[in-house]
Design a protein around this motif. Structure first.
Motif, PDB file in Angstrom:
ATOM      1  N   ARG A 108      -6.979   9.068  -2.476  1.00 20.63           N
ATOM      2  CA  ARG A 108      -6.018   8.150  -3.020  1.00 20.63           C
ATOM      3  C   ARG A 108      -6.408   7.802  -4.453  1.00 20.63           C
ATOM      4  O   ARG A 108      -7.570   7.835  -4.805  1.00 20.63           O
ATOM      5  CB  ARG A 108      -5.988   6.878  -2.176  1.00 20.63           C
ATOM      6  N   ALA A 127       2.112   2.192  -3.401  1.00 20.51           N
ATOM      7  CA  ALA A 127       1.108   2.345  -4.449  1.00 20.51           C
ATOM      8  C   ALA A 127       1.055   3.794  -4.926  1.00 20.51           C
ATOM      9  O   ALA A 127       0.586   4.078  -6.022  1.00 20.51           O
ATOM     10  CB  ALA A 127      -0.259   1.890  -3.951  1.00 20.51           C
ATOM     11  N   GLU A 128       1.558   4.690  -4.112  1.00 13.86           N
ATOM     12  CA  GLU A 128       1.525   6.113  -4.447  1.00 13.86           C
ATOM     13  C   GLU A 128       2.754   6.493  -5.289  1.00 13.86           C
ATOM     14  O   GLU A 128       3.884   6.322  -4.847  1.00 13.86           O
ATOM     15  CB  GLU A 128       1.534   6.930  -3.148  1.00 13.86           C
ATOM     16  N   ASN A 144       0.817  -1.207   0.000  1.00 11.68           N
ATOM     17  CA  ASN A 144       0.000   0.000   0.000  1.00 11.68           C
ATOM     18  C   ASN A 144       0.853   1.260   0.000  1.00 11.68           C
ATOM     19  O   ASN A 144       0.529   2.238  -0.656  1.00 11.68           O
ATOM     20  CB  ASN A 144      -0.910  -0.008   1.236  1.00 11.68           C
ATOM     21  N   THR A 186      -7.881   2.256  -7.738  1.00  7.12           N
ATOM     22  CA  THR A 186      -7.182   0.978  -7.881  1.00  7.12           C
ATOM     23  C   THR A 186      -7.075   0.569  -9.345  1.00  7.12           C
ATOM     24  O   THR A 186      -6.325  -0.327  -9.683  1.00  7.12           O
ATOM     25  CB  THR A 186      -7.945  -0.129  -7.139  1.00  7.12           C
ATOM     26  N   ASN A 221      -1.470   0.093  -7.697  1.00  5.17           N
ATOM     27  CA  ASN A 221      -2.662   0.230  -6.875  1.00  5.17           C
ATOM     28  C   ASN A 221      -3.493  -1.046  -6.876  1.00  5.17           C
ATOM     29  O   ASN A 221      -4.037  -1.433  -5.841  1.00  5.17           O
ATOM     30  CB  ASN A 221      -3.504   1.403  -7.394  1.00  5.17           C
TER      31      ASN A 221
END
Lengths: 119, 119
Positions: free
Chosen positions: B3, A15-16, A12, B6, B12
């Motif tokens: 965020r 993921a950015e 997680n 996904t 993501n």
DNA sequence: GTATCATATTCCTATATGGGAATATGTCAA
DNA sequence: TTGACATATTCCCATATAGGAATATGATAC
């Protein structure tokens, strides 16, 4: 249930895209002050501090005080779980490449053996 | 800004543990029907369908109709970006392991040369 | 002490979930 | 057609953002 927190695991956290940029930057330049990262990435300082906070919480970076600065250093070993997971799939594309390569070589050999044949 | 979705990129998409489980399952067993995945992971069917939807949208899986079932197949090559990114950090822990190994070997050699010495 | 520099934190907001329940769609069988 | 089966979609909710603005904290210099 909402999405899991970015601070719960490495997957997680990375993921950015900006956080991956920070990781890349630290990998290239060793320990860096926050201000340096701010300049390098062109992001607002609070944004950088927050991203560093996430990375710190999962252990991807560590911070050391240095006067009024704070130096962040990459702890790349924390990325190993990601590597381990995705490495299991490596064969899928290397095999693919092998196949393409072998086919190309075979075609080349055929051409060499039959110079006048049409495609 | 919240965020990222996904469905915006592979990083993501695979941040979700269940989705990684699905990927692992498809890697081991080839194309599977949704119901098989439901049984294997013990998740509600709608949950599985939704996760498959995310994976499908980023291209990690493809679906094929088969009667009233739908067979999902892994497209592992889509994971390559993740592998490429994290592979750059491989050296950080392999080096570390090398160092540990070398040190252990050195210690062992020392012990062999000086059997009565204390630690 | 006070001003200044470097960084962290708080508050706010819009948005994207992931799960559960219920339902819709699609396909096959009788 | 009708019913059963397989899967997808919709609705609702609680939660976790990531960014922006403003502010707090901490350290140094004067």
């Amino acid at each position: 249930m909402p999405r899991a927190a970015t601070t719960t695991d490495v997957f997680n956290a990375i993921a950015e895209p900006r956080r991956r940029q920070i990781v890349d930057l630290l990998a290239r330049h060793g320990a860096l002050a926050v201000g340096t990262i701010v300049v390098a990435l062109g992001l607002p300082q609070p944004a950088v501090s927050k991203h560093l906070g996430v990375l710190r919480e999962v252990g991807i970076v560590t911070a050391a005080k240095d006067g009024r600065q704070r130096l962040y250093e990459l702890q790349a070993s924390q990325l190993k779980p990601v590597h381990d997971w995705v490495k299991a799939y490596e064969r899928f594309w290397t095999q693919q490449l092998d196949r393409i390569k072998r086919r190309a070589e075979r075609k080349a050999k055929e051409r060499a053996n039959n110079p006048d044949e049409k495609a």
